[in-house]
Design a protein around this motif. Structure first.
Motif, short mmCIF file in Angstrom:
data_model
loop_
_atom_site.label_atom_id
_atom_site.label_comp_id
_atom_site.label_asym_id
_atom_site.label_seq_id
_atom_site.Cartn_x
_atom_site.Cartn_y
_atom_site.Cartn_z
N GLY A 177 0.83 -1.21 0.00
CA GLY A 177 0.00 0.00 0.00
C GLY A 177 0.86 1.26 0.00
O GLY A 177 0.48 2.29 0.56
N ASP A 178 2.02 1.19 -0.65
CA ASP A 178 2.97 2.32 -0.66
C ASP A 178 2.60 3.27 -1.79
O ASP A 178 2.72 2.93 -2.97
CB ASP A 178 4.39 1.77 -0.86
CG ASP A 178 5.44 2.84 -0.64
OD1 ASP A 178 5.23 4.00 -1.06
OD2 ASP A 178 6.48 2.53 -0.04
N GLN A 230 -6.19 -3.39 -14.26
CA GLN A 230 -7.14 -4.45 -13.88
C GLN A 230 -6.45 -5.70 -13.33
O GLN A 230 -6.51 -6.78 -13.93
CB GLN A 230 -8.01 -4.81 -15.08
CG GLN A 230 -8.85 -3.64 -15.51
CD GLN A 230 -9.68 -3.93 -16.75
OE1 GLN A 230 -9.29 -4.71 -17.62
NE2 GLN A 230 -10.81 -3.29 -16.85
N PRO A 231 -5.76 -5.56 -12.21
CA PRO A 231 -5.13 -6.75 -11.60
C PRO A 231 -6.20 -7.77 -11.24
O PRO A 231 -7.33 -7.42 -10.88
CB PRO A 231 -4.45 -6.18 -10.36
CG PRO A 231 -5.13 -4.88 -10.08
CD PRO A 231 -5.57 -4.35 -11.41
N LYS A 232 -5.82 -9.05 -11.35
CA LYS A 232 -6.78 -10.13 -11.06
C LYS A 232 -6.65 -10.53 -9.59
O LYS A 232 -6.16 -11.63 -9.27
CB LYS A 232 -6.49 -11.31 -11.97
CG LYS A 232 -6.64 -11.01 -13.46
CD LYS A 232 -6.26 -12.26 -14.23
CE LYS A 232 -6.41 -12.06 -15.72
NZ LYS A 232 -5.93 -13.23 -16.48
N CYS A 233 -7.09 -9.66 -8.73
CA CYS A 233 -6.89 -9.87 -7.28
C CYS A 233 -7.57 -11.15 -6.80
O CYS A 233 -7.10 -11.77 -5.84
CB CYS A 233 -7.41 -8.67 -6.50
SG CYS A 233 -6.53 -7.15 -6.93
N ASP A 234 -8.67 -11.54 -7.44
CA ASP A 234 -9.37 -12.74 -6.99
C ASP A 234 -8.53 -14.00 -7.15
O ASP A 234 -8.80 -15.02 -6.52
CB ASP A 234 -10.69 -12.91 -7.77
CG ASP A 234 -11.68 -11.83 -7.35
OD1 ASP A 234 -11.44 -11.20 -6.30
OD2 ASP A 234 -12.66 -11.60 -8.08
N LEU A 235 -7.53 -13.94 -8.04
CA LEU A 235 -6.67 -15.11 -8.27
C LEU A 235 -5.32 -14.99 -7.59
O LEU A 235 -4.46 -15.83 -7.76
CB LEU A 235 -6.45 -15.29 -9.79
CG LEU A 235 -7.70 -15.47 -10.65
CD1 LEU A 235 -7.32 -15.51 -12.13
CD2 LEU A 235 -8.43 -16.75 -10.26
N GLN A 259 -7.14 -4.43 0.18
CA GLN A 259 -8.01 -4.17 1.32
C GLN A 259 -8.61 -2.76 1.27
O GLN A 259 -9.75 -2.55 1.67
CB GLN A 259 -7.23 -4.36 2.62
CG GLN A 259 -7.01 -5.85 2.89
CD GLN A 259 -6.20 -6.10 4.15
OE1 GLN A 259 -5.93 -5.19 4.92
NE2 GLN A 259 -5.81 -7.34 4.35
N GLN A 260 -7.85 -1.82 0.74
CA GLN A 260 -8.34 -0.42 0.68
C GLN A 260 -8.95 -0.09 -0.68
O GLN A 260 -9.35 1.04 -0.92
CB GLN A 260 -7.19 0.54 0.98
CG GLN A 260 -6.61 0.39 2.38
CD GLN A 260 -5.31 1.16 2.52
OE1 GLN A 260 -5.23 2.32 2.16
NE2 GLN A 260 -4.28 0.50 3.02
N ASP A 261 -8.94 -1.08 -1.58
CA ASP A 261 -9.47 -0.90 -2.94
C ASP A 261 -8.80 0.29 -3.66
O ASP A 261 -9.46 1.14 -4.24
CB ASP A 261 -11.00 -0.68 -2.87
CG ASP A 261 -11.63 -0.91 -4.24
OD1 ASP A 261 -11.00 -1.57 -5.09
OD2 ASP A 261 -12.76 -0.40 -4.46
N GLN A 305 -4.58 3.03 -8.05
CA GLN A 305 -3.83 4.27 -7.75
C GLN A 305 -2.36 3.99 -7.45
O GLN A 305 -1.56 4.90 -7.27
CB GLN A 305 -4.45 4.96 -6.53
CG GLN A 305 -5.86 5.46 -6.80
CD GLN A 305 -6.59 5.72 -5.49
OE1 GLN A 305 -6.02 6.22 -4.55
NE2 GLN A 305 -7.86 5.36 -5.46
N ILE A 306 -2.01 2.73 -7.37
CA ILE A 306 -0.64 2.34 -6.99
C ILE A 306 -0.09 1.39 -8.06
O ILE A 306 -0.81 0.50 -8.49
CB ILE A 306 -0.64 1.65 -5.61
CG1 ILE A 306 -1.03 2.69 -4.54
CG2 ILE A 306 0.72 1.06 -5.30
CD1 ILE A 306 -1.02 2.14 -3.11
#
Ligand code: SF4
Length: 339
Positions: free
Chosen positions: A145-146, A191-196, A207-209, A213-214
């Protein structure tokens, strides 16, 4: 970081890539150099062709520089291959032809920076040396989260220190490739595939959605724009090329070109050197964007009436594909031969 989840994910989901089939340090070096600034899909055919032509460090050290350029024509950033050639010569001279396995020795080779040395040491020799490129920085900055500007060296350095701490707890050859693969397949720029993602549970951005932005990367300085008059000069069955000695594209061939927006100005300059050309076709505009500069080329087809320039090389039109040419000029078509 959930190192073990990441490594397990990699072992299960990695792409089958030819340079991952062995721990041959020479192959890993070649692949890492090719992958700098270039997509994997583009690299694959070049890698196979390169290894077939130069299967060992000795073959690369003995390579004819022009043939080497021809082998990698189309990949861009040709300086990296000139440095590679120099590095192969250094390995033959200083390391008895054996690719070095000490970090300081690998790092001392021409063209080998911290990233490439870290990749070779960790992947080929399973040693805990970090390899931190833009893809890794993206994954780490999101995970932590940097939100600092990752164009700045101090922030990149912070990511590299974290990466070094992680690899010291990991299995280096798996970890380095795992985080690279995660950046390529899952934690993509858009569009990172966070679910995978195996890192999702503790990922701060998820966690912060704030994944989109990063990493924060401020815009680079504007690229410099050059205007060229580019001349495709034909002389019966021959054509004229020039070998570049400028740092950008050094050793590659190009059509003669002059920094100017005025054809008349260029023709007058050439006439003063005893060179007369007959322009027989209206201009075609081409644009080529490099990382730090853009070429706007007004291309004219001409016939040589008299004179020639000492830097021009007269070759048969049909031999043009035998000369290594930058894509910026390769995309210019000759009108009187079949492409
Ligand atoms: S959870 Fe999403 S943002 Fe976080 S590391 Fe994984 S893919 Fe990237």
């Amino acid at each position: 970081m959930d190192i073990y989840k990441l490594e397990a994910w990699y072992l299960k989901n990695q792409r089958k890539l030819p340079f991952r089939e062995s721990k041959n340090s020479y192959h890993i070096w070649v692949s890492e150099v090719m992958l700098q600034q270039t997509q994997v899909d583009t690299v694959l055919p070049y890698f196979s062709k390169f290894i077939e032509k130069y299967p060992t460090v000795l073959d690369l050290a003995n390579a004819n520089e022009e043939e080497l350029h021809k082998t990698v024509e189309g990949l861009g950033y040709y300086r990296r291959f000139r440095m590679m050639h120099q590095a192969a010569i250094t390995i033959m001279r200083d390391f008895k032809g054996v690719f070095p396995d000490q970090y300081e020795h690998v790092r001392s080779l021409p063209g080998v920076g911290a990233y490439t040395a870290g990749a070779i040491m960790s992947i080929a020799y399973n040693q805990p040396f970090s390899a931190t490129d833009g893809n890794v920085i993206r994954v780490l900055a999101r995970y932590l989260g940097d939100d600092q500007d990752m164009r700045l060296e101090k922030n990149k350095k912070r990511m590299d220190i974290y990466q070094q701490q992680m690899i010291e707890k990991a299995t280096p050859w798996i970890y380095t490739q795992a985080i690279m693969e995660l950046g390529a397949l899952i934690c993509r720029p858009r569009q990172p595939k966070c679910d995978l993602c195996p890192l999702q549970e503790h990922c701060q951005s998820y966690q912060q959605d704030i994944q989109d932005q990063i990493p924060l990367i401020t815009r680079p300085l504007k690229t410099k724009v050059y205007h060229y008059i580019t001349l495709v000069i034909e002389d019966q069955e021959a054509i004229y090329l020039r070998k570049r000695h400028e740092e950008l594209l050094k050793g590659m061939y190009e059509y003669p070109q002059y920094e100017s927006e005025s054809l008349n100005f260029v023709l007058n300059e050439l006439e003063q050197q005893g060179i007369v050309l007959d322009i027989y076709e209206e201009k075609t505009a081409f644009k080529h964007v490099f990382s730090h500069q853009t070429w706007l080329m007004d291309v004219y087809h001409a016939r040589r009436i008299k004179g020639s320039h000492p830097e021009w090389i007269r070759i048969s039109k049909h031999d043009i594909f035998n000369y290594p040419m930058a894509i910026a000029h390769r995309k210019i078509k000759l009108t009187s031969i079949i492409w």
